[in-house]
Design a protein around this motif. Sequence first.
Motif, mmCIF file in Angstrom:
data_model
loop_
_atom_site.group_PDB
_atom_site.id
_atom_site.type_symbol
_atom_site.label_atom_id
_atom_site.label_comp_id
_atom_site.label_asym_id
_atom_site.label_seq_id
_atom_site.Cartn_x
_atom_site.Cartn_y
_atom_site.Cartn_z
ATOM 1 N N VAL A 19 49.456 49.770 15.570
ATOM 2 C CA VAL A 19 48.917 51.026 16.077
ATOM 3 C C VAL A 19 49.746 51.462 17.281
ATOM 4 N N ALA A 20 50.288 52.655 17.228
ATOM 5 C CA ALA A 20 51.030 53.192 18.373
ATOM 6 C C ALA A 20 50.052 53.778 19.392
ATOM 7 N N ILE A 21 49.140 54.623 18.914
ATOM 8 C CA ILE A 21 48.159 55.267 19.792
ATOM 9 C C ILE A 21 46.771 55.088 19.188
ATOM 10 N N ARG A 22 45.853 54.607 19.987
ATOM 11 C CA ARG A 22 44.447 54.509 19.567
ATOM 12 C C ARG A 22 43.625 55.463 20.431
ATOM 13 N N ILE A 23 43.033 56.443 19.783
ATOM 14 C CA ILE A 23 42.191 57.429 20.466
ATOM 15 C C ILE A 23 40.750 56.985 20.328
ATOM 16 N N GLN A 24 40.084 56.732 21.466
ATOM 17 C CA GLN A 24 38.763 56.123 21.448
ATOM 18 C C GLN A 24 37.721 57.022 22.091
ATOM 19 N N ASN A 25 36.815 57.557 21.269
ATOM 20 C CA ASN A 25 35.668 58.330 21.761
ATOM 21 C C ASN A 25 36.089 59.398 22.775
ATOM 22 N N LEU A 26 37.187 60.081 22.476
ATOM 23 C CA LEU A 26 37.769 61.031 23.419
ATOM 24 C C LEU A 26 36.949 62.317 23.488
ATOM 25 N N SER A 73 37.573 64.048 29.634
ATOM 26 C CA SER A 73 36.308 63.973 30.368
ATOM 27 C C SER A 73 35.574 62.681 30.045
ATOM 28 N N GLY A 74 35.873 62.113 28.890
ATOM 29 C CA GLY A 74 35.254 60.864 28.482
ATOM 30 C C GLY A 74 36.104 60.175 27.442
ATOM 31 N N GLY A 75 35.862 58.867 27.254
ATOM 32 C CA GLY A 75 36.679 58.110 26.321
ATOM 33 C C GLY A 75 38.060 57.860 26.881
ATOM 34 N N GLY A 76 38.985 57.456 26.025
ATOM 35 C CA GLY A 76 40.323 57.166 26.522
ATOM 36 C C GLY A 76 41.337 57.003 25.414
ATOM 37 N N VAL A 77 42.575 56.670 25.839
ATOM 38 C CA VAL A 77 43.707 56.488 24.942
ATOM 39 C C VAL A 77 44.335 55.131 25.216
ATOM 40 N N VAL A 78 44.634 54.401 24.154
ATOM 41 C CA VAL A 78 45.375 53.149 24.251
ATOM 42 C C VAL A 78 46.742 53.384 23.625
ATOM 43 N N GLY A 81 48.916 49.234 22.901
ATOM 44 C CA GLY A 81 48.101 48.130 23.378
ATOM 45 C C GLY A 81 47.690 48.205 24.831
ATOM 46 N N GLU A 82 48.108 49.272 25.544
ATOM 47 C CA GLU A 82 47.805 49.383 26.975
ATOM 48 C C GLU A 82 46.914 50.603 27.227
ATOM 49 N N ASN A 83 45.826 50.391 27.956
ATOM 50 C CA ASN A 83 44.934 51.496 28.307
ATOM 51 C C ASN A 83 45.660 52.481 29.221
ATOM 52 N N VAL A 84 45.623 53.764 28.864
ATOM 53 C CA VAL A 84 46.232 54.789 29.703
ATOM 54 C C VAL A 84 45.307 55.057 30.886
ATOM 55 N N ARG A 95 56.280 55.630 30.937
ATOM 56 C CA ARG A 95 55.569 54.362 30.760
ATOM 57 C C ARG A 95 55.206 54.098 29.298
ATOM 58 N N TYR A 96 54.768 55.161 28.606
ATOM 59 C CA TYR A 96 54.270 54.962 27.243
ATOM 60 C C TYR A 96 55.182 55.562 26.168
ATOM 61 N N GLY A 97 56.174 56.344 26.588
ATOM 62 C CA GLY A 97 57.126 56.894 25.635
ATOM 63 C C GLY A 97 56.580 57.996 24.760
#
Length: 528
Positions: A19-26, A73-78, A81-84, A95-97
Amino acid sequence: MTMPSPLDKADAAGDQADVAIRIQNLSRSFGPVRALEDVSFDVTAGETTALLGENGAGKSTLLKILAGLQPPSGGGVVAFGENVESYDPNTMLTRYGIAIVPQELSLLPDRSVAENILAGIEPGNRWFPSRRRMITRALDLLADLDLVVDPNAPVRTLDLATQQLIVVARSIARECRVLILDEPTAMLTPAESDRLFSLMATLKRAGTTMVYVSHRMPEVFLLADRIEVLRDGRQVAGWRRDEVTPDQAVAAMVGRELGQFTSRAELSVARATDRDESVPALALRGLSGRRHHGVDLEIRPGEIVGIAGLPDSGRVELLHNIFGGDAGDAGGDGTVELLGRPYVNRSPIESVERRLGFVPGERRAQGLLTSMSVAENVGVLTVKALTSAGLLKRRAFDKRATELARGFRVKTATMDQPITNLSGGNQQKAMLARWIAIDPAVLILDEPTRGVDVGAKAEIYEQLFALADRGVAIICSSSDLPELLTITDRIAVMSEGRVVDIVATKTATEESIMTSATGAVTHTGTLA
């Protein structure tokens, strides 16, 4: 459009891939307006993920978050493997390319290709960058991307497609790992689009992950490995490309089945003999100006006439000449007649007085009042009629603007919010609604649905047909040939500044239009 063969697939696919980008409950809110709500999906490394949705679905907001242009406003992006933690463009890139190629290109037009590609990372001393090493580095990058461009050429001398490729090269120079492309082909010709697709294939073979946004289904199903759909700020569907059809994807976008557009030829429209007996709403006699020469054309009340041609055919300059939007265009030979009367000293102000409207193709640069509200954009042409003793009747103005916006189904939380907060499709509908205030006799349109999703496109077509049925004469220039074949009664084809053919739409094909546009045939149609 002639499509190249499908892009190479990554070796690892599906759930087994990284997984390059994981969008979580954004989520993202703007005051009471919820632009994104609880969006979650993965972007697989080395693949192309297409992001679909109507204008206003939340795509642009999501892209801005991924590019670091605004925080959630809520949730986040990984990312890898690193939390933004910090959402700003520099951090997202270095940092994340993650880099974005936006619809509005941010280039330095008077600087060279090499300077644009390496701006901020020039080789050599910070105060004294090495020109020789800069050119060498730029040439290496361009060669890696199979681009043949003079690194010394000023960017302003390049066509739009090449400028777009320079933005991609700039991102790769900064070791971009994820490239976001937002409506990259909206202003490109088929040949220019093919160049972009070829570059994307090169990047994919090198392992670059891509997020691709487009309203054009053939592109999506050519390029994407996976398709994600947003609607009303939520993620509503996601498939591997071979698990879904274009019709299913469109149905997910709009929340309903949306069949093929009904064309003018299939509708009950005024008989050609009726139009032939009427006084032309607009008549061009030997009209010449910048990049167009000796144009003869008549448009009857209630008729929709398309203007087709390559980008350098002069079709856009012809529209500006008719409207009087550029003094340089209006200074040539020939005449314009509007409702049977000569129109000599053409200007935008005089055109408004004469009920001649113009919706330009460059929405932001030429159409929108970007610092003003939705109401001010829609109602600007009512100001004169609603002003007394130097004071604007504000309540009447707001009421009229609201009526105009509702007539074109402009979706907006409030009429007071900035026009730039609206989706592209709603901005376009707002510009169309503006001209209804003058009760137009003739309406000129340039690329009326550029960057507009299928749902909004259907609504715009419906409104144009309704205007024509009321007797408005419409002249429409578009690079989208299927669009012209859908919405017009006749099509005038331009090549090298001249009208070389005029055909009834019901007998025209994309192939016949392109044959005329490329200068392969001489005029065979009728000018009246």
